[in-house]
Enzyme design. Structure first.
Site, PDB file in Angstrom:
ATOM      1  N   CYS A  16       2.008 -81.075  94.627  1.00  0.00           N
ATOM      2  CA  CYS A  16       1.998 -80.399  95.927  1.00  0.00           C
ATOM      3  C   CYS A  16       2.285 -81.411  97.029  1.00  0.00           C
ATOM      4  O   CYS A  16       2.409 -82.608  96.776  1.00  0.00           O
ATOM      5  CB  CYS A  16       0.654 -79.708  96.168  1.00  0.00           C
ATOM      6  SG  CYS A  16      -0.738 -80.861  96.259  1.00  0.00           S
ATOM      7  N   CYS A  19       0.251 -84.594  97.359  1.00  0.00           N
ATOM      8  CA  CYS A  19       0.602 -85.724  96.492  1.00  0.00           C
ATOM      9  C   CYS A  19       1.638 -86.623  97.168  1.00  0.00           C
ATOM     10  O   CYS A  19       1.470 -87.843  97.264  1.00  0.00           O
ATOM     11  CB  CYS A  19       1.161 -85.215  95.159  1.00  0.00           C
ATOM     12  SG  CYS A  19       0.034 -84.187  94.203  1.00  0.00           S
ATOM     13  N   CYS A  83      18.423-112.755  61.412  1.00  0.00           N
ATOM     14  CA  CYS A  83      17.130-112.688  60.722  1.00  0.00           C
ATOM     15  C   CYS A  83      16.081-112.113  61.659  1.00  0.00           C
ATOM     16  O   CYS A  83      16.346-111.797  62.816  1.00  0.00           O
ATOM     17  CB  CYS A  83      16.693-114.069  60.244  1.00  0.00           C
ATOM     18  SG  CYS A  83      16.337-115.215  61.602  1.00  0.00           S
ATOM     19  N   CYS A  86      15.457-113.485  65.161  1.00  0.00           N
ATOM     20  CA  CYS A  86      16.379-113.045  66.213  1.00  0.00           C
ATOM     21  C   CYS A  86      15.866-111.766  66.884  1.00  0.00           C
ATOM     22  O   CYS A  86      15.756-111.695  68.110  1.00  0.00           O
ATOM     23  CB  CYS A  86      17.765-112.774  65.636  1.00  0.00           C
ATOM     24  SG  CYS A  86      18.531-114.168  64.790  1.00  0.00           S
ATOM     25  N   ASP A 495      -3.479 -73.574  61.214  1.00  0.00           N
ATOM     26  CA  ASP A 495      -3.535 -72.339  61.987  1.00  0.00           C
ATOM     27  C   ASP A 495      -3.133 -71.201  61.053  1.00  0.00           C
ATOM     28  O   ASP A 495      -2.281 -71.372  60.187  1.00  0.00           O
ATOM     29  CB  ASP A 495      -2.558 -72.436  63.169  1.00  0.00           C
ATOM     30  CG  ASP A 495      -2.560 -71.173  64.004  1.00  0.00           C
ATOM     31  OD1 ASP A 495      -3.629 -70.758  64.451  1.00  0.00           O
ATOM     32  OD2 ASP A 495      -1.466 -70.597  64.186  1.00  0.00           O
ATOM     33  N   ASP A 688       2.273 -73.700  65.099  1.00  0.00           N
ATOM     34  CA  ASP A 688       3.654 -73.301  65.394  1.00  0.00           C
ATOM     35  C   ASP A 688       4.322 -74.187  66.432  1.00  0.00           C
ATOM     36  O   ASP A 688       5.488 -74.016  66.740  1.00  0.00           O
ATOM     37  CB  ASP A 688       3.725 -71.834  65.813  1.00  0.00           C
ATOM     38  CG  ASP A 688       2.981 -71.554  67.118  1.00  0.00           C
ATOM     39  OD1 ASP A 688       2.616 -72.515  67.817  1.00  0.00           O
ATOM     40  OD2 ASP A 688       2.764 -70.366  67.426  1.00  0.00           O
ATOM     41  N   ASP A 692      -0.052 -73.753  69.797  1.00  0.00           N
ATOM     42  CA  ASP A 692      -1.032 -74.730  69.322  1.00  0.00           C
ATOM     43  C   ASP A 692      -0.781 -76.128  69.894  1.00  0.00           C
ATOM     44  O   ASP A 692      -1.344 -77.103  69.388  1.00  0.00           O
ATOM     45  CB  ASP A 692      -0.983 -74.788  67.794  1.00  0.00           C
ATOM     46  CG  ASP A 692      -1.235 -73.436  67.164  1.00  0.00           C
ATOM     47  OD1 ASP A 692      -2.206 -72.778  67.561  1.00  0.00           O
ATOM     48  OD2 ASP A 692      -0.457 -73.028  66.293  1.00  0.00           O
TER      49      ASP A 692
END
Length: 793
Positions: A16, A19, A83, A86, A495, A688, A692
């Site tokens: 808002c 902020c 290697c 690096c 679930d 799902d 959730d």
């Protein structure tokens, strides 16, 4: 006048005007800072004096107020890494920069994933930082370009290896003379003949090691190139010194090690070539996904059908898809009917029927009907593109188990050089006083046997193969850390709706005649309740023609009332029947249905009881087997549902779950996950991915059930494509196999160096053999990782 700078900073978390005002006020209180914060654009325009404030001070102030500073992500192809030292060095330097939020450098994929603040640093500056360290970077190329670049690199390395092998072969013969006392032509033992063969190998073929060593040492670091350059140079220049001693002294017998330097370089190149080939196999899963994409689409333009490259398809385009063709992009069927093979996405082998308004997914196969579809998602927005992005990010990520290897790699080369110097001093001072040759041999062996490559490859190669195999099976791990943590789960919460059950109610039982079914379904057609859809579908599947109701009323909590062809129809509860004086007969099955977790509805026509219908959200075919497998893996399985206790227990009993948490509101699911975590258990939540979401986020591992087209891919740590429950125990098994593989790699990488360096220091290893061992240590790690492709899950 003070040196002023103006920047625009993206600010997240503002809700808002209060902020934006708060941020603006605080920033303007800073000495030498003027700020304007726009809530609508979520941007802060800041002017500041360089001698009084820094951009880092400003962004820190915004973050301390509880807001976020917008970051961007970029993926680079990184060139020149040899290697783990690096990759560790680049990552360390990038992460030290205040403008970089996170940087992850992957040796296996030769890439870097960087999240940074664009207000503090530009993408070009990130590349310059990498270049300053002696490497190079470019924005990540398209797959075809990247593959072409890797193929060019492989061919160049193969060409170098062949030339090096040809030049080193005669020198290998001289080594066999020393070992077995063979008789060969004198030319092979001539120091200047050996010099002519070894020099191009040392300074042309092996020049890459000197370049790499110089770049690293210039920046105060050291890598594998430093070890190889030091070891081979010591052997080469000592041999050159010995050869020069023969000038004017033909009777002098020089101690030559030209063969050692040349063969070490050849063996290391051979090991790198094998490693490059093996690493290419780790990305095969991603290549398979990319190959699934359609290349062209048949679109309608100006009333004509034309074939266009897939890149030219736009949202809203009308596309014709004929039998046997791949559906080019995600979209909606607007004309025609067909069945679609979605196995590439869901793992479901049975084709799915598609009618008008049905959703179709790009890269799936149209089986037996011509359809016209409208494109809704194209390019990077399609389901397959989302999956490919997840797999790419997972393969480029790091697992926490790699941290120890990264720390060791950062100091490894310096320690090895120190050990090599100490070895030389001990040998020349105490073991063989005054004799440089054995001291030199032991020192060279120490330098060339030690290499941090195996340590650096141990984790990322396993992660790449593991996540690739998972993707092929329909399991998407969002990152290496999730792949690692999945095997630690002790409890898993499922679930009910859409996870254990199909999420779509179906008629399970009907008692009544054909007329009753026709009137029942005709009445329910006007209802918006999900159970009504199940009844209508049941009637249509039984070839019942539906009638149009003359009137319809929904009675909340009790049922419906309708009038069709001058007949009064009631469908609902016992109370509804009693309220309308309907005499119930032969309703013994009612309680049986309810005990089984079904929703039973009574039917009355013109005041006479005519039968009942039972509707239930049926369990998935593989639910019982999947839950049994989870139990066998030692997990506590819990079912979470908003259903009443009796219905929940009926479903749980059917699938073999003893622990049930029922009558839970969606907003309470996360709290229930917390309760299980407070028992000291690592918890996985399966849902799902949308309803959730809070529970998925708070769980130690969130597993989303989805088709890959939903936000489940973004919300969860792991996504199971197509809703196949058996993939959950498979995901856990694959996590276990991957972590076991990583531990094997790390053990052998550590063991190899721990045992190899002391043996070399004791003078028990010939330098050429040490070089071979170093070269093949990396190959063995990658080869072990590739075994994951054959693991049965």
């Amino acid at each position: 006048m003070a040196d002023e700078k103006q920047v625009t900073i993206g600010v997240t978390g503002m809700t808002c005007a209060a902020c934006s005002s708060k941020i603006e006020k605080v920033l303007n209180k800073m000495d030498g800072v003027e700020a304007q914060v726009n809530l609508t654009t979520e941007k802060a325009r800041v002017t500041f004096e360089n001698d009084k404030a820094t951009l880092d001070d400003i962004t820190s102030k915004i973050e301390k107020l509880g807001y976020g500073v917008e970051t961007e992500k970029v993926d680079f192809d990184v060139f020149g890494m040899t290697c783990a030292a690096c990759s560790t060095r680049i990552e360390k330097v990038l992460n030290k920069d205040a403008a970089v939020k996170t940087a992850s450098v992957n040796l296996t994929t030769e890439s870097a994933a960087i999240e940074y603040n664009p207000a503090l640093i530009a993408e070009a500056d990130l590349i310059k930082k990498i270049q300053k360290l002696g490497y190079d970077a470019k924005p990540k190329a398209e797959k075809e370009e990247a593959d072409s670049r890797k193929e060019t690199k492989r061919k160049q390395m193969k060409r170098k290896l062949i030339i090096s092998a040809i030049l080193s072969a005669p020198l290998l013969i001289t080594m066999l003379v020393h070992l077995f006392g063979l008789n060969i032509p004198d030319i092979f033992m001539n120091p200047w003949f050996q010099f002519l063969l070894a020099t191009p190998v040392q300074f042309i073929i092996g020049w890459q090691f000197y370049v790499g060593a110089y770049k690293n040492l210039r920046n105060g670091a050291a890598n594998m190139d430093v070890l190889v350059a030091l070891g081979t140079s010591a052997a080469y220049f000592y041999s050159l010194y010995e050869a020069m001693r023969t000038i004017g002294n033909p009777d002098y017998m020089p101690h030559l090690y030209f063969e050692t330097s040349a063969i070490i370089i050849t063996l290391i190149l051979f090991g790198k070539y094998l490693e490059l080939r093996a690493k290419s196999k780790t990305t095969m899963a991603l290549s398979k996904l990319l190959n699934l994409q359609a290349k062209k689409a048949r679109i309608i333009r100006d009333q004509e059908e034309i074939m266009v490259p897939i890149e030219e398809v736009q949202v809203g385009d009308r596309i014709i898809v004929k039998p046997g063709e791949k559906i080019p992009v995600d979209g909606i069927v607007v004309d025609g009917r067909t069945s679609v093979d979605e196995s590439m996405l869901t793992g479901e082998s049975i084709p799915i029927e598609k009618d008008i308004d049905a959703t179709v997914i790009g890269s799936t196969v149209n089986k037996n009907g011509t359809i016209e579809m409208e494109a809704t998602k194209v390019g990077k927005d399609t389901a397959l593109a989302s999956i490919i992005k997840v797999v790419e990010e997972a393969q480029g990520s790091k697992a926490p188990i790699q941290r120890l290897a990264d720390v060791i790699s950062g100091y490894f080369v310096q320690v090895v050089v120190g050990i090599a110097i100490l070895t030389f001093i001990i040998w020349i001072a105490f073991v063989t006083p005054g004799s440089i040759e054995p001291a030199l041999v032991a020192t060279i062996a120490v330098l060339v046997i030690a290499c941090p490559c195996a340590l650096g490859l141990a984790t990322p190669t396993s992660i790449m193969v593991g996540t690739g195999k998972a993707a092929e099976s329909g399991i998407l791990f969002k990152g290496g850390e999730h792949l690692e943590r999945t095997h630690q789960l002790e409890a898993i919460i499922l679930d009910k709706t859409g996870t254990i059950t199909k999420g779509k109610p179906e008629v399970t039982d009907f008692t009544g005649d054909e007329e009753t079914l026709q009137l029942l379904a005709s009445a329910e057609k006007s209802s918006e309740h999900p159970l009504a859809d199940a009844i209508v579908d049941y009637a249509r599947n039984n070839n019942i023609d539906l009638l149009k109701p003359e009137s319809f009323d929904a009675i909340p909590g009790h049922g419906i009332k309708a009038r069709i062809e001058d007949k009064d129809i009631l469908v609902g509860t016992r109370k509804l029947m009693r309220d309308h004086d309907v005499e119930l007969k032969n309703t013994d099955n009612l309680e049986e249905y309810e005990t089984a977790g079904k929703t039973a509805m009574l039917i009355s026509i013109d005041g006479n009881y005519r039968g009942m219908v039972a509707v239930a959200d049926t369990i998935k075919e593989t639910a019982v087997e999947a839950i049994a497998q989870l139990k066998e893996q030692g997990l506590e399985v819990i079912m979470l549902t908003g259903d009443n206790e009796r219905t929940a227990m009926a479903i749980a009993k059917e699938v073999g779950i003893e622990n049930v948490i029922a009558e839970v509101l969606p907003e309470q699911k996360a709290d229930k996950v917390k309760e299980v975590q407070l028992q000291g258990k690592k918890v996985g939540m399966v849902g799902d991915g949308i309803n959730d979401a809070p529970a998925l986020v708070i769980a130690d591992i969130g597993i989303a059930i989805g088709t890959g087209t939903e936000v489940a891919i973004e919300a969860a740590d792991v996504t199971i494509l197509g809703g196949e429950l058996l993939l959950i125990p498979k995901a856990i098994k694959l996590s276990q196999a991957t972590i076991r593989n990583i531990r094997q790699n790390l053990f052998w990488a550590f063991a190899y160096n721990t045992a190899g360096i002391p043996i070399a220091a004791l003078g028990l290893l010939a330098p050429w053999f040490a070089g071979a061992a170093m070269a093949f240590s990396s190959v063995s790690v990658v080869s072990n990782s590739l075994r994951l492709k054959r693991v049965k899950i």
